[in-house]
Design an enzyme around this catalytic site. Structure first.
Site, mmCIF file in Angstrom:
data_model
loop_
_atom_site.group_PDB
_atom_site.id
_atom_site.type_symbol
_atom_site.label_atom_id
_atom_site.label_comp_id
_atom_site.label_asym_id
_atom_site.label_seq_id
_atom_site.Cartn_x
_atom_site.Cartn_y
_atom_site.Cartn_z
ATOM 1 N N ASP A 65 36.957 25.375 52.269
ATOM 2 C CA ASP A 65 37.533 26.701 52.123
ATOM 3 C C ASP A 65 38.753 26.744 53.072
ATOM 4 O O ASP A 65 38.848 25.916 53.984
ATOM 5 C CB ASP A 65 36.466 27.725 52.531
ATOM 6 C CG ASP A 65 36.993 29.125 52.575
ATOM 7 O OD1 ASP A 65 37.646 29.535 51.607
ATOM 8 O OD2 ASP A 65 36.758 29.811 53.588
ATOM 9 N N ASP A 122 40.853 30.124 54.238
ATOM 10 C CA ASP A 122 40.858 31.287 55.138
ATOM 11 C C ASP A 122 39.541 31.355 55.905
ATOM 12 O O ASP A 122 38.476 31.436 55.305
ATOM 13 C CB ASP A 122 41.004 32.591 54.330
ATOM 14 C CG ASP A 122 42.361 32.699 53.653
ATOM 15 O OD1 ASP A 122 43.362 32.375 54.294
ATOM 16 O OD2 ASP A 122 42.400 33.111 52.486
HETATM 17 P P1 B16 Z 1 44.932 36.343 48.237
HETATM 18 P P2 B16 Z 1 39.357 31.691 50.935
HETATM 19 C C1 B16 Z 1 40.100 34.174 50.274
HETATM 20 O O1 B16 Z 1 40.409 32.897 50.682
HETATM 21 C C2 B16 Z 1 39.962 35.113 51.443
HETATM 22 O O2 B16 Z 1 38.824 34.796 52.216
HETATM 23 C C3 B16 Z 1 39.823 36.526 50.964
HETATM 24 O O3 B16 Z 1 39.731 37.421 52.051
HETATM 25 C C4 B16 Z 1 41.026 36.880 50.087
HETATM 26 O O4 B16 Z 1 40.917 38.197 49.580
HETATM 27 C C5 B16 Z 1 41.105 35.878 48.939
HETATM 28 O O5 B16 Z 1 41.216 34.574 49.468
HETATM 29 C C6 B16 Z 1 42.296 36.150 48.036
HETATM 30 O O6 B16 Z 1 43.461 35.970 48.774
HETATM 31 O O7 B16 Z 1 45.030 37.822 48.219
HETATM 32 O O8 B16 Z 1 45.820 35.673 49.253
HETATM 33 O O9 B16 Z 1 45.050 35.721 46.862
HETATM 34 O O10 B16 Z 1 38.457 32.155 52.043
HETATM 35 O O11 B16 Z 1 38.656 31.448 49.623
HETATM 36 O O12 B16 Z 1 40.267 30.537 51.343
HETATM 37 MG MG MG Z 2 36.998 31.763 53.724
#
Ligand code: B16
Ligand code: MG
Length: 217
Positions: A9, A11
């Site tokens: 992952d 974030d």
């Molecule tokens: P975006 P991951 C996720 O990333 C985040 O944890 C989540 O908080 C976020 O809303 C989602 O990506 C979408 O992100 O708005 O930048 O497309 O943890 O799967 O790397």
């Molecule tokens: Mg994450």
């Protein structure tokens, strides 16, 4: 157990962007007069932008928003978030993250990224992490977000590995659930992942190489 691929992952695992997501959503919440704090933000980890807004709106008391208005708020959040991403540099990658990736590659593992974020490639580019991965899947390529296993199944197939030969490293309950549904070894990083009962739980990414190295065939 034979593990050949590690699916990361982004974030909350490789980069501390959960705080930036929070600050951007907090601004939107303030403008809509919605109470929102960091504990509530934990519910948004690993969740798509659309689903995140719906969670935020659970505590919205104003007139119902049209789909077009919802789109405007999501765009506003993303604009704020992308402004913050401009401050990321290679120095934003914690030393224990760089070191763990280096050790795992040296041990012969194939590495992939599986991020729900549509901004994942921008984050990888700004932090110079793109070349660390043999495969990348981001939020622009999937139909079903975590806890659906689609993103990790696609990442495993791009590594040309069966799911059972892959481990997933996740900070979010939804991500651990996605790994389990996909038939991968699930590794939870930090307290937000723990309620989903990952197969293995770590407190720091620096624990990964020692944990996995004896699983490589
Ligand atoms: P975006 P991951 C996720 O990333 C985040 O944890 C989540 O908080 C976020 O809303 C989602 O990506 C979408 O992100 O708005 O930048 O497309 O943890 O799967 O790397
Ligand atoms: Mg994450």
């Amino acid at each position: 157990m034979n593990i050949r691929g590690i699916l990361f992952d982004l974030d909350g695992v490789l980069i501390s962007t959960a705080r930036l997501h929070y600050l951007a959503w907090k601004e939107v919440a303030n403008q809509l007069h919605i109470p929102f704090d960091e504990a509530e933000n934990d519910r948004l980890r690993g969740i798509s932008r659309e689903a995140s807004l719906e969670i935020l709106l659970e505590r919205y008391r104003g007139p119902a928003l049209t789909p077009a208005q919802k789109k405007l708020w999501m765009d506003r959040k993303n604009q704020l978030y992308r402004q913050m991403l401009q401050d990321l540099t290679p120095a934003s990658v914690a030393p224990d993250v760089s070191s763990a990736l280096r050790k795992l590659r040296a041990a012969g593992f194939r590495l992939a990224l599986g991020s729900s974020s549509k901004n994942a490639r921008l984050i990888l580019a700004r932090t110079n992490l793109t070349d660390q991965f043999d495969a990348i899947v981001d939020g622009t390529e999937i139909t079903h977000t975590k806890p659906d296993p689609e993103i990790y199944l696609l990442a495993a197939s791009r590594l040309a590995l069966p799911p059972s030969s892959c481990a997933v490293v996740e900070d979010a309950e939804t991500g651990v659930a996605a790994a389990k549904a996909g038939g991968m070894l699930s590794i939870g990083l930090g307290p937000s992942a723990a309620p989903a009962r990952p197969d293995l739980q770590i407190r720091s990414i620096s624990e990964l190489p020692d944990l996995l190295v004896h699983m490589h065939p």
